[in-house]
Design a protein around this motif. Structure first.
Motif: not given
Length: 223
Positions: A30, A64, A90
């Motif tokens: 991420e 994301h 993430f």
């Protein structure tokens, strides 16, 4: 006397060549700095095994939850060679709980016998993983308090000032990886005992350590 058949004349070899199957790993983060630097340190620590027995590609994305998942799928589609494992890194942060939880289900849906997608989430943020190398905690926290906890722990244990995007984090804490894995297991049991059964409700928690089930043997024993 009948002459023995000369296998080399027939194009055959008496001893079969042993083929070693290389496994290919895609790590899609991420973040664009902290996580890629950590996994870049892991890749460096693999040494000769990386490129001989395994191949590890690390990508920062700035995407994301579900966007990260879709980005990883696209990277797989355009890759010149197929990946055996895709690891998504993430955080929960302030992202919607339903999207955060859905990534794990999506990974299960697209996984196959040839390629497994792994949802390596952290709640609240990636820093909970290195923090668990240094101490165990069940206290719920937000990202800023988790980062402060890591700052304090690194200062206390190594006299090192932690900052976002720092180099050398992997090599600094990895000697205590088994402590982190043990702490993650204890956290899982804690959350189960109080009825937390979704990633978004399991604060603190992380699945980052799962990658070491595949790559840990190469790190611990060398090539």
């Amino acid at each position: 006397m009948v002459a023995k058949k000369r296998e080399w004349r027939s194009g055959r070899r008496s001893v079969a060549t042993k083929l070693v199957q290389m496994t290919r790993h895609l790590v899609v983060c991420e973040g664009t700095e902290t996580e890629p630097r950590y996994f870049g340190g892991m890749k460096d620590a693999l040494g000769p095994a990386n490129g001989r027995k395994i191949a590890v590609v690390v990508r920062g994305s700035g995407r994301h939850t579900l966007d990260l998942f879709e980005h990883a799928e696209e990277l797989c589609r355009i890759a010149p060679d197929p990946y055996n494992h895709v690891w998504l890194i993430f955080d929960k942060d302030d992202f919607p709980s339903n999207e955060f939880d859905l990534v794990e289900r999506k990974c299960g849906e697209v996984s196959s016998s040839s390629c497994t997608f792994h949802a390596l989430y952290s709640n609240p943020c990636f820093e909970i993983w290195p923090l668990l190398h240094l101490r165990y905690t069940t206290a719920p926290m937000d990202a800023s308090s988790c980062q402060k906890g890591l700052v304090d722990a690194l200062k206390r244990e190594f006299n090192v000032e932690y900052r976002k995007n720092m180099d050398g984090l992997f090599s600094l804490v990895d000697s205590r990886r088994q402590d982190a894995i043990s702490n993650v297991d204890k956290l899982d049991k804690h959350h189960k005992s109080i009825g937390n059964d979704r990633p978004s409700t399991m604060n603190p928690s992380t699945r980052v350590g799962d990658i070491f089930e595949e790559l840990g043997p190469y790190l611990d024993k060398g090539d």
